[in-house]
Design an enzyme around this catalytic site. Sequence first.
Site, PDB file in Angstrom:
ATOM      1  CB  SER A  76      -0.870  -0.018   1.270  1.00  0.00           C
ATOM      2  OG  SER A  76      -1.472   1.243   1.471  1.00  0.00           O
ATOM      3  CE1 TYR A  98      -4.690  -2.112   4.667  1.00  0.00           C
ATOM      4  CE2 TYR A  98      -3.517  -0.062   4.231  1.00  0.00           C
ATOM      5  CZ  TYR A  98      -4.169  -1.192   3.777  1.00  0.00           C
ATOM      6  OH  TYR A  98      -4.293  -1.416   2.430  1.00  0.00           O
TER       7      TYR A  98
HETATM    8  P1  NAP Z   1     -11.650  -5.727   0.307  1.00  0.00           P
HETATM    9  O1  NAP Z   1     -12.599  -5.337  -0.736  1.00  0.00           O
HETATM   10  O2  NAP Z   1     -11.966  -5.367   1.736  1.00  0.00           O
HETATM   11  O3  NAP Z   1     -11.305  -7.257   0.190  1.00  0.00           O
HETATM   12  C1  NAP Z   1     -10.470  -7.848   1.162  1.00  0.00           C
HETATM   13  C2  NAP Z   1     -10.489  -9.341   0.951  1.00  0.00           C
HETATM   14  O4  NAP Z   1      -9.753  -9.931   2.026  1.00  0.00           O
HETATM   15  C3  NAP Z   1     -11.886  -9.918   0.983  1.00  0.00           C
HETATM   16  O5  NAP Z   1     -11.986 -10.938   0.025  1.00  0.00           O
HETATM   17  C4  NAP Z   1     -11.973 -10.486   2.381  1.00  0.00           C
HETATM   18  O6  NAP Z   1     -12.863 -11.572   2.498  1.00  0.00           O
HETATM   19  C5  NAP Z   1     -10.547 -10.952   2.596  1.00  0.00           C
HETATM   20  N1  NAP Z   1     -10.275 -11.110   4.012  1.00  0.00           N
HETATM   21  C6  NAP Z   1     -10.326 -10.182   4.981  1.00  0.00           C
HETATM   22  N2  NAP Z   1     -10.098 -10.742   6.172  1.00  0.00           N
HETATM   23  C7  NAP Z   1      -9.895 -12.054   5.948  1.00  0.00           C
HETATM   24  C8  NAP Z   1      -9.639 -13.172   6.789  1.00  0.00           C
HETATM   25  N3  NAP Z   1      -9.581 -13.050   8.104  1.00  0.00           N
HETATM   26  N4  NAP Z   1      -9.491 -14.387   6.230  1.00  0.00           N
HETATM   27  C9  NAP Z   1      -9.588 -14.550   4.888  1.00  0.00           C
HETATM   28  N5  NAP Z   1      -9.851 -13.539   4.048  1.00  0.00           N
HETATM   29  C10 NAP Z   1     -10.004 -12.312   4.577  1.00  0.00           C
HETATM   30  O7  NAP Z   1     -10.241  -5.032   0.030  1.00  0.00           O
HETATM   31  P2  NAP Z   1      -9.487  -4.714  -1.336  1.00  0.00           P
HETATM   32  O8  NAP Z   1      -9.543  -3.244  -1.518  1.00  0.00           O
HETATM   33  O9  NAP Z   1      -9.898  -5.615  -2.427  1.00  0.00           O
HETATM   34  O10 NAP Z   1      -7.990  -5.034  -0.855  1.00  0.00           O
HETATM   35  C11 NAP Z   1      -7.221  -6.108  -1.350  1.00  0.00           C
HETATM   36  C12 NAP Z   1      -5.784  -5.857  -0.947  1.00  0.00           C
HETATM   37  O11 NAP Z   1      -5.315  -4.645  -1.530  1.00  0.00           O
HETATM   38  C13 NAP Z   1      -5.594  -5.692   0.562  1.00  0.00           C
HETATM   39  O12 NAP Z   1      -4.398  -6.323   0.956  1.00  0.00           O
HETATM   40  C14 NAP Z   1      -5.473  -4.195   0.747  1.00  0.00           C
HETATM   41  O13 NAP Z   1      -4.746  -3.861   1.898  1.00  0.00           O
HETATM   42  C15 NAP Z   1      -4.784  -3.799  -0.529  1.00  0.00           C
HETATM   43  N6  NAP Z   1      -4.953  -2.399  -0.949  1.00  0.00           N
HETATM   44  C16 NAP Z   1      -6.153  -1.954  -1.380  1.00  0.00           C
HETATM   45  C17 NAP Z   1      -6.288  -0.634  -1.794  1.00  0.00           C
HETATM   46  C18 NAP Z   1      -7.602  -0.070  -2.295  1.00  0.00           C
HETATM   47  O14 NAP Z   1      -7.684   1.146  -2.565  1.00  0.00           O
HETATM   48  N7  NAP Z   1      -8.637  -0.873  -2.458  1.00  0.00           N
HETATM   49  C19 NAP Z   1      -5.173   0.229  -1.761  1.00  0.00           C
HETATM   50  C20 NAP Z   1      -3.958  -0.259  -1.319  1.00  0.00           C
HETATM   51  C21 NAP Z   1      -3.840  -1.590  -0.921  1.00  0.00           C
HETATM   52  P3  NAP Z   1     -14.453 -11.310   2.699  1.00  0.00           P
HETATM   53  O15 NAP Z   1     -14.936 -10.680   1.446  1.00  0.00           O
HETATM   54  O16 NAP Z   1     -14.969 -12.657   2.907  1.00  0.00           O
HETATM   55  O17 NAP Z   1     -14.567 -10.415   3.879  1.00  0.00           O
END
Ligand code: NAP
Length: 247
Positions: free
Chosen positions: A153, A166
């Site tokens: 991130s 985070y």
């Molecule tokens: P998201 O929409 O919240 O999705 C997160 C995923 O992680 C979901 O599939 C969730 O499962 C899963 N997860 C969370 N806790 C878990 C657990 N205890 N066991 C197994 N699975 C778990 O987030 P996203 O935006 O797609 O983020 C994906 C990655 O990108 C993350 O590592 C995040 O830190 C990183 N990131 C995102 C952004 C952004 O702007 N979106 C920016 C920088 C970095 P459920 O759906 O079942 O809850």
Amino acid sequence: MFEYHASSNLLANRNILVTGAGSGIGRAAALSYAKHGATVILLGRTTTKLEAVYDTIEENQWPQAALFPMDLEGATEQDYTHLAEAISEEFGHLDGLLHNAGLLGELKPLSQYDTDTWNKVMQVNLNAPFLMTRALLPLLRKSTDASIIFTSSGVGHQGRAHWGAYSVSKFATEGLMQTLADEEDGISSVRCNSLNPGGTRTPMRAKAFPGEDPLSRPTPEDIMPLYLYLMGPDSQGSSGQAFHAQQ
Ligand code: NAP
């Protein structure tokens, strides 16, 4: 945006595990990898969401996926051993591992940060990728071209007020990635890199920036070129590096 044009069979005959594959960026990556020929192992905590991704892969007649429901918050060393055994029995080796699942935690000053939340974020974002990588490394080393992607991130490169556990977990993820890359260098075909998706239209982004117009951010599908590049053979030779999907 990172520019890369993937050939349609880029990931043919590769077995790739994606964590957090049920929604957001993980869902898009799982579908994109399957579309480019990979057999994808869908891991996440909500089985119904994983099943929906599985069904989409079936409908498109991409290589049949495998499901592995797992809650990374409570997973034990035994659970990771079981995961490795299941993959070994079914596939024999692993060619790719996308550590994508992540937890935002709370946006608060460190002085007020809740201990339980801190531990949960560290468990899902940092300890789980370490334990899973350690368990799966023997299967990855059996591949002739294995790639591990750690999700980072912007706050994993520059600390920011209120991003607490985070931010710290993402900094540590960079350290984990660099350490592993150095250890595997010259002794296996395993390469590993970090990937910062940048602000992307997902539930996590909406939670972190509730006042933002979601349409102002790219979709998970928009940022897939870098996910494909790092998972496929064109990134051979790159290891220990930090990549940014939106720069
Ligand atoms: P998201 O929409 O919240 O999705 C997160 C995923 O992680 C979901 O599939 C969730 O499962 C899963 N997860 C969370 N806790 C878990 C657990 N205890 N066991 C197994 N699975 C778990 O987030 P996203 O935006 O797609 O983020 C994906 C990655 O990108 C993350 O590592 C995040 O830190 C990183 N990131 C995102 C952004 C952004 O702007 N979106 C920016 C920088 C970095 P459920 O759906 O079942 O809850």
